[in-house]
Design an enzyme around this catalytic site. Structure first.
Site, mmCIF file in Angstrom:
data_model
loop_
_atom_site.group_PDB
_atom_site.id
_atom_site.type_symbol
_atom_site.label_atom_id
_atom_site.label_comp_id
_atom_site.label_asym_id
_atom_site.label_seq_id
_atom_site.Cartn_x
_atom_site.Cartn_y
_atom_site.Cartn_z
ATOM 1 N N PRO A 218 0.828 -1.214 0.000
ATOM 2 C CA PRO A 218 0.000 0.000 0.000
ATOM 3 C C PRO A 218 0.858 1.258 0.000
ATOM 4 O O PRO A 218 2.041 1.216 0.336
ATOM 5 C CB PRO A 218 -0.809 -0.128 1.307
ATOM 6 N N PRO A 219 0.272 2.382 -0.356
ATOM 7 C CA PRO A 219 1.036 3.643 -0.347
ATOM 8 C C PRO A 219 1.504 4.003 1.057
ATOM 9 O O PRO A 219 0.812 3.762 2.041
ATOM 10 C CB PRO A 219 0.020 4.674 -0.869
ATOM 11 N N GLY A 220 2.689 4.590 1.131
ATOM 12 C CA GLY A 220 3.190 5.105 2.395
ATOM 13 C C GLY A 220 3.821 4.096 3.321
ATOM 14 O O GLY A 220 4.083 4.403 4.484
ATOM 15 N N THR A 221 4.088 2.881 2.825
ATOM 16 C CA THR A 221 4.641 1.843 3.697
ATOM 17 C C THR A 221 6.165 1.824 3.712
ATOM 18 O O THR A 221 6.757 1.015 4.422
ATOM 19 C CB THR A 221 4.116 0.457 3.275
ATOM 20 N N GLY A 222 6.814 2.670 2.924
ATOM 21 C CA GLY A 222 8.272 2.787 3.002
ATOM 22 C C GLY A 222 9.033 2.104 1.891
ATOM 23 O O GLY A 222 10.217 1.806 2.053
ATOM 24 N N LYS A 223 8.394 1.879 0.745
ATOM 25 C CA LYS A 223 9.079 1.192 -0.361
ATOM 26 C C LYS A 223 10.231 2.033 -0.916
ATOM 27 O O LYS A 223 11.337 1.537 -1.121
ATOM 28 C CB LYS A 223 8.064 0.855 -1.462
ATOM 29 N N GLU A 438 -23.943 7.128 17.245
ATOM 30 C CA GLU A 438 -22.579 6.741 17.607
ATOM 31 C C GLU A 438 -22.571 5.803 18.812
ATOM 32 O O GLU A 438 -21.714 4.918 18.901
ATOM 33 C CB GLU A 438 -21.734 7.987 17.898
ATOM 34 N N HIS A 441 -22.990 2.249 17.553
ATOM 35 C CA HIS A 441 -21.727 1.643 17.109
ATOM 36 C C HIS A 441 -20.923 1.142 18.305
ATOM 37 O O HIS A 441 -20.405 0.015 18.303
ATOM 38 C CB HIS A 441 -20.883 2.673 16.345
ATOM 39 N N ASP A 515 -21.721 4.033 6.530
ATOM 40 C CA ASP A 515 -21.723 2.726 7.188
ATOM 41 C C ASP A 515 -22.277 1.657 6.251
ATOM 42 O O ASP A 515 -21.743 0.544 6.175
ATOM 43 C CB ASP A 515 -22.563 2.776 8.469
#
Length: 650
Positions: A218-223, A438, A441, A515
């Site tokens: 996924p984006p932002g995982t440090g590749k 809320e 939930h 939801d």
């Protein structure tokens, strides 16, 4: 010794200069061939006629220049309008100075004449001035394009720098110590560092180092950070480029850039080539006819990675979010030998990432990073860094000395839902609806064993949401059972169930639309991907790519109807579970809703207190007393002096 690049640039400018010279010669010859030499009598006749018609007009004379030639000769050049032909004629008249003065007889010139007391060359320069202006303008545009292309890293080998390598070698100062939370992925890349440092050791053992490493996640995982860390640890040149930078509007440009990129890397070997978002250039080739620019670029990349040539000392690293769309030829051994899954961090990894990014920031020592990691499930490394950055910004905004858990908590909310909209007007009815919604939930999370743990509930609007409930998994597991998914869906539908019970089915609001979207998505995946329905253990692909790029469905309309029916069945069963739980725990629902109406935000500790003790927390009772006193003063007409710092606002 001149390089190939400088020679190509020299040839380019020589061609441009030759084109300019040829253009000037053609224009000069054309002008000369159409210019008439007139006698002094003709010139005198024209001078006597035109002023009589309109002495102030510039109708008859254009572009007239006068200069002094040799032997006291006056040369007059320009254009004159002949009424007999209705056209302008280019002329030149050679007059003695005395004859010129006689014809003019001290009369004002009937044209905006330019008089030059100089050489013929100067007059020729003036006559060609408009042409020279165009030439200089054209040359300036060419120079600007060359400069821009060169500055952008495209080179100057051709007019637009197309086909030139946009990747440039750089030395990375990132180390593995700068990367936290992905220890297994780092261990996979240690061998690459060792090979780049000591290639002879592997050659003696008869081992071939990986030619390519593909990182998917996924984006932002440090590749990208991992690729820089490998280059930094090995101390080799690092070439980075985005997949989209290979393509231009012209076919063949991408392939040319691939060739030059590998040639540049060979000169700097050992080196790492990093291609970010490689799916932009490495997508599967369809079965259609033709060979577009994308396919040419991909073919060239395949050849460079494992073709007839040798690229010793070069390792290709690439990153993508969609390895499933890449061409199989790109993924085979010999090209990308290793495919590393860089997934979202778990709770321990999130804690390590938070501690890494906390360095250099003034943070309260009482902050429990494990608790913060609990509140951030599904966050990528980039999001966690953003949380601490937002917390630092909030600290400055609030003029505080250190970052406390309050700023971090608010920063998490801002990353998830955006800034709070406390100024948004909310009626008492809306506040009641959101409070019960809320609370519904939260109640499902409290009572269902397989449901997620409730961390925080708020009715303060953020983004498009009137309020929200933060729920995190009790245990972060790799897999989810059918029971877990039913509990998750029931949790999403708990808000709608609470609205129906408290206000009636006909008064259910649109607040549950998000939801429903999430619940329906899970139910659909249970049916078409996970085989968790009466349709059996079958995976239904919604679309499939056929020949010539044509997209067709993989099942009939009857099957689609059965799938929709199964999805509705799962949603209805989950909704019944939610209704049952809320009806059995109405006292807890009322206490949760009342706490939200009073405090607007309640924490996990306050929620647990209500669930265990079945009464309102002390904070709620104290706030209710303050609110009651203020209401009493308002009824009596007393003036209330409320200061901003006295308000209980989180």
């Amino acid at each position: 010794m001149k390089t190939k690049k400088s020679k190509s640039t020299l040839w380019f400018w020589l061609i441009i200069l030759l084109a300019i010279i040829v253009t000037i010669i053609i224009i000069a010859v054309t002008v000369k061939g159409t210019t008439q030499v007139i006698s002094d009598a003709t010139f005198a006749d024209w001078m006597s006629k035109s002023p009589q018609i309109d002495p102030n007009a510039d109708k008859y004379w254009k572009n007239v220049i006068i200069y002094y030639g040799s032997n006291n000769t006056v040369v007059v050049k320009g254009s004159y309008f002949l009424e007999s032909t209705g056209k302008y004629v280019n002329f030149v008249a050679y007059l003695t100075q005395k004859r010129f003065e006689t014809i003019m007889a001290d009369k004002p010139y009937p044209w905006p004449a330019l008089v030059y007391q100089g050489s013929v060359g100067m007059a020729l320069l003036v006559s060609l001035a408009p042409l020279l202006i165009y030439v200089l303008l054209f040359g300036g545009i060419i120079w600007f394009m060359m400069k821009s292309s060169s500055g952008a890293g495209a080179g100057a080998g051709n007019i637009f720098g197309m086909g030139k390598n946009r990747a440039r070698a750089e030395k990375s100062d990132v180390k593995f110590a700068n990367v936290a939370g992905i220890e297994e992925e780092k261990s996979e890349l240690v061998e690459l560092v060792d090979y780049l440092k000591f290639p002879a050791k592997y050659a003696e053992a008869g081992a071939r180092a990986p030619k390519g490493v593909l990182m998917e996640g996924p984006p932002g995982t440090g590749k990208t950070l991992l690729a820089k860390a490998v280059a930094g640890e090995a101390g080799v040149s690092f070439f980075s480029i985005a997949g989209s930078e290979f393509e231009e509007m012209f076919v063949g440009v991408g392939a040319s850039r691939v060739r030059e990129m590998f040639n540049d890397a060979k000169k700097s070997a050992p080196a790492i080539i990093f291609i970010d978002e490689i799916d932009a250039v490495g997508r599967k080739r369809n079965n259609g006819m033709g060979s577009g620019g994308n396919e040419q670029t991909l073919n060239q990349l395949l050849v460079e990675m494992d073709g007839f040539g040798t690229n010793s000392g070069i390792i290709v690293m690439a990153a993508t979010n969609r390895a499933d769309v890449l061409d199989p030829a790109l993924l085979r051994p010999g090209r990308f030998d290793r495919v590393i899954q860089v997934s979202l961090p778990d709770i321990k990894e999130r804690k390590a990432i938070l501690e890494l990014h906390a360095k250099g920031k003034k943070i309260d020592g009482s902050v429990d990073w494990y608790r913060v990691a609990e509140r951030t499930p599904g966050f990528s490394g980039a999001q966690l860094e953003n949380v601490l950055n937002e917390a630092a910004i909030l600290m400055v905004r609030e003029k505080r000395d250190i970052i406390t858990i309050t700023e971090i908590d608010e920063a998490i909310d801002r990353v998830v839902g955006g800034p709070a909209k406390k100024s948004r007007a909310m009626t008492k009815q809306d506040k009641d609806i959101v409070s019960y919604h809320e609370s519904g939930h939260a109640l499902i999370g409290l009572k269902l064993d397989s449901a997620s743990k409730v961390q925080k509930v708020t009715i303060i609007p953020r983004g498009n949401a009137g309020g929200y409930t933060i729920m995190t998994p009790k245990d972060e597991t790799v897999f989810s059972s059918k029971k877990d998914l039913f509990a998750t869906i029931a949790g999403y539908l708990g808000g709608r169930a609470a609205e129906e019970i408290m206000f009636g089915k006909e008064n259910v609001t649109t607040g549950a639309h998000d939801d429903l979207d999430k619940a329906t998505n899970i139910a659909r995946r249970m049916v078409v991907q996970f085989g968790m329905s009466s349709l059996g253990m079958t995976k239904f692909l919604t679309m499939a790519e056929e020949s010539y790029g044509k997209m067709e469905g993989t099942y009939s309309d009857e099957t689609a109807a059965r799938i929709d029916a199964e999805i509705s069945k799962i949603l209805e069963e989950s909704y019944k579970i939610a209704l049952k739980i809320i009806k059995e725990n109405m006292e807890t629902l009322e206490l949760l809703a009342e706490s939200l109406r009073v405090l607007e935000t309640i924490t996990a500790e306050q929620i647990e207190y209500i669930n265990v003790n079945k009464k309102l927390p002390e904070e709620v009772l104290e706030q209710k007393n303050r609110m009651a006193k203020e209401d009493e003063k308002i009824k009596k007409g007393e003036i209330i002096d409320i200061k901003v710092e006295d308000l209980d606002i989180d």
